[in-house]
Design a protein around this motif. Structure first.
Motif, short mmCIF file in Angstrom:
data_model
loop_
_atom_site.label_atom_id
_atom_site.label_comp_id
_atom_site.label_asym_id
_atom_site.label_seq_id
_atom_site.Cartn_x
_atom_site.Cartn_y
_atom_site.Cartn_z
N VAL A 1 39.93 45.36 48.15
CA VAL A 1 39.39 46.18 49.22
C VAL A 1 38.70 45.24 50.22
CG1 VAL A 1 37.62 47.90 49.80
CG2 VAL A 1 39.09 48.24 47.80
N ALA A 2 38.89 45.51 51.48
CA ALA A 2 38.28 44.68 52.53
C ALA A 2 36.88 45.21 52.85
CB ALA A 2 39.15 44.66 53.77
N TYR A 3 35.90 44.72 52.12
CA TYR A 3 34.52 45.11 52.38
C TYR A 3 33.99 44.35 53.59
CZ TYR A 3 34.33 47.56 47.94
OH TYR A 3 34.56 48.44 46.92
N PRO A 4 33.03 44.94 54.31
CA PRO A 4 32.41 44.21 55.43
C PRO A 4 31.79 42.90 54.95
CG PRO A 4 31.77 46.53 55.46
CD PRO A 4 32.49 46.29 54.17
N LYS A 5 31.84 41.90 55.79
CA LYS A 5 31.37 40.56 55.42
C LYS A 5 29.90 40.52 55.04
CE LYS A 5 34.90 37.92 57.79
NZ LYS A 5 35.83 38.06 56.72
N ASP A 6 29.11 41.45 55.54
CA ASP A 6 27.68 41.43 55.23
C ASP A 6 27.33 42.13 53.92
OD1 ASP A 6 28.35 43.85 56.39
OD2 ASP A 6 26.43 44.08 57.41
N MET A 7 28.31 42.69 53.24
CA MET A 7 28.05 43.32 51.94
C MET A 7 28.12 42.26 50.84
SD MET A 7 29.79 47.09 52.00
CE MET A 7 28.96 47.60 50.50
N ILE A 8 27.36 42.49 49.79
CA ILE A 8 27.34 41.59 48.63
C ILE A 8 28.39 42.12 47.66
CG2 ILE A 8 25.93 40.68 46.75
CD1 ILE A 8 23.47 41.43 48.55
N VAL A 9 29.48 41.35 47.50
CA VAL A 9 30.62 41.83 46.71
C VAL A 9 31.05 40.77 45.70
CG1 VAL A 9 32.99 42.71 46.81
CG2 VAL A 9 31.43 43.16 48.71
N TYR A 10 31.33 41.24 44.49
CA TYR A 10 31.95 40.40 43.47
C TYR A 10 33.35 40.98 43.23
CZ TYR A 10 32.88 37.84 39.23
OH TYR A 10 33.44 37.00 38.31
N TYR A 11 34.37 40.18 43.49
CA TYR A 11 35.75 40.61 43.27
C TYR A 11 36.23 40.11 41.91
CZ TYR A 11 36.19 41.80 48.23
OH TYR A 11 36.04 42.35 49.48
N SER A 12 36.93 40.97 41.19
CA SER A 12 37.48 40.59 39.89
C SER A 12 38.94 41.03 39.81
CB SER A 12 36.69 41.26 38.76
OG SER A 12 37.23 40.92 37.49
N GLN A 13 39.82 40.05 39.70
CA GLN A 13 41.24 40.36 39.51
C GLN A 13 41.46 40.53 38.01
OE1 GLN A 13 44.11 37.39 40.75
NE2 GLN A 13 45.56 38.99 41.25
N THR A 14 41.32 41.76 37.56
CA THR A 14 41.41 42.10 36.14
C THR A 14 42.22 43.37 36.00
OG1 THR A 14 39.21 41.14 35.75
CG2 THR A 14 40.08 42.61 34.06
N ASP A 15 43.28 43.30 35.22
CA ASP A 15 44.12 44.47 34.99
C ASP A 15 43.40 45.47 34.08
OD1 ASP A 15 46.29 43.43 36.48
OD2 ASP A 15 46.90 42.23 34.76
N ASP A 16 43.83 46.71 34.15
CA ASP A 16 43.26 47.76 33.30
C ASP A 16 44.08 47.84 32.02
OD1 ASP A 16 41.74 49.84 32.40
OD2 ASP A 16 42.68 51.35 33.67
N ILE A 17 43.55 47.27 30.95
CA ILE A 17 44.27 47.18 29.68
C ILE A 17 43.34 47.63 28.54
CG2 ILE A 17 45.44 45.63 28.06
CD1 ILE A 17 46.06 43.82 30.43
N ALA A 18 43.87 48.41 27.61
CA ALA A 18 43.12 48.85 26.44
C ALA A 18 43.29 47.82 25.32
CB ALA A 18 43.62 50.21 25.98
N TYR A 19 42.36 47.83 24.36
CA TYR A 19 42.41 46.91 23.23
C TYR A 19 43.81 46.85 22.60
CZ TYR A 19 37.45 45.77 22.44
OH TYR A 19 36.17 45.27 22.53
N GLU A 20 44.36 48.03 22.33
CA GLU A 20 45.63 48.10 21.60
C GLU A 20 46.82 47.59 22.41
OE1 GLU A 20 44.60 52.17 23.25
OE2 GLU A 20 43.54 50.71 22.03
N CYS A 21 46.65 47.39 23.70
CA CYS A 21 47.76 46.94 24.55
C CYS A 21 47.65 45.48 24.98
CB CYS A 21 47.84 47.82 25.79
SG CYS A 21 48.14 49.55 25.44
N LEU A 22 46.63 44.77 24.53
CA LEU A 22 46.44 43.39 24.96
C LEU A 22 47.67 42.53 24.73
CD1 LEU A 22 42.81 42.55 23.80
CD2 LEU A 22 43.67 42.63 26.13
N GLY A 23 48.18 42.53 23.50
CA GLY A 23 49.32 41.69 23.15
C GLY A 23 50.57 42.03 23.93
#
Length: 160
Positions: free
Chosen positions: A47-69
């Protein structure tokens, strides 16, 4: 150091709508986006947040424990930025930020797992999010972020 912290959970669509109307102030944002599976995948663009906002970006897929492998992950190789995210959260709280916006694509899993961990760590009420039928908190995100928050908080106290 612990203080009452507010958390809000947003989908990509709902946060983009909000940003058209107003730019929230004195908040920190944790924004999840996916790893590309196909070329030009629209879910893989932050998401393109305004530059003055404090943002932490995380490229992390949505995966459940049982689907990791099935997706080529182990518990250690999934959500590898949990420690960095915990440092970000604690740093923001130390600077007086008392509200976090947690956002993922649909506003149901990664963002609610993150919000639950933040709420549990600071307010001891993360169960409120787990018990809300609107959300399906990602248990892996929650578990890894809770461990990271506790560990980073402890390490910060040692440094003092």
């Amino acid at each position: 150091m612990k203080r009452k912290i507010q958390v809000e959970i947003f989908s990509r669509e709902s946060i983009e709508r909000l940003l058209l109307e107003e730019v929230p102030e004195n908040v920190a944002v944790i924004s999840f986006y996916d790893t590309p599976m196909i070329e030009n995948d629209p879910y893989c663009v932050p998401v393109a947040y305004p530059k003055d906002m404090i943002v932490y970006y995380s490229q992390t897929d949505d995966i459940a424990y049982e689907c990791l492998g099935q997706r080529g992950y182990t518990e250690d190789s999934y959500f590898t930025d949990s420690n960095e995210m915990a440092k970000f959260i604690l740093s923001c709280a130390d600077k007086g930020i008392t509200k976090f916006i947690c956002q993922c694509e649909f506003g149901q899993s990664r963002s609610s797992g993150t919000a639950a961990a933040i709420a549990e760590f600071f307010n001891h009420n993360g169960d409120d999010i787990f018990e809300n039928d609107r959300y399906s908190p990602n248990q892996l995100i929650y578990d890894k972020l809770m461990r990271a928050l506790v560990t980073q908080n402890f390490l910060n106290q040692i440094k003092l």
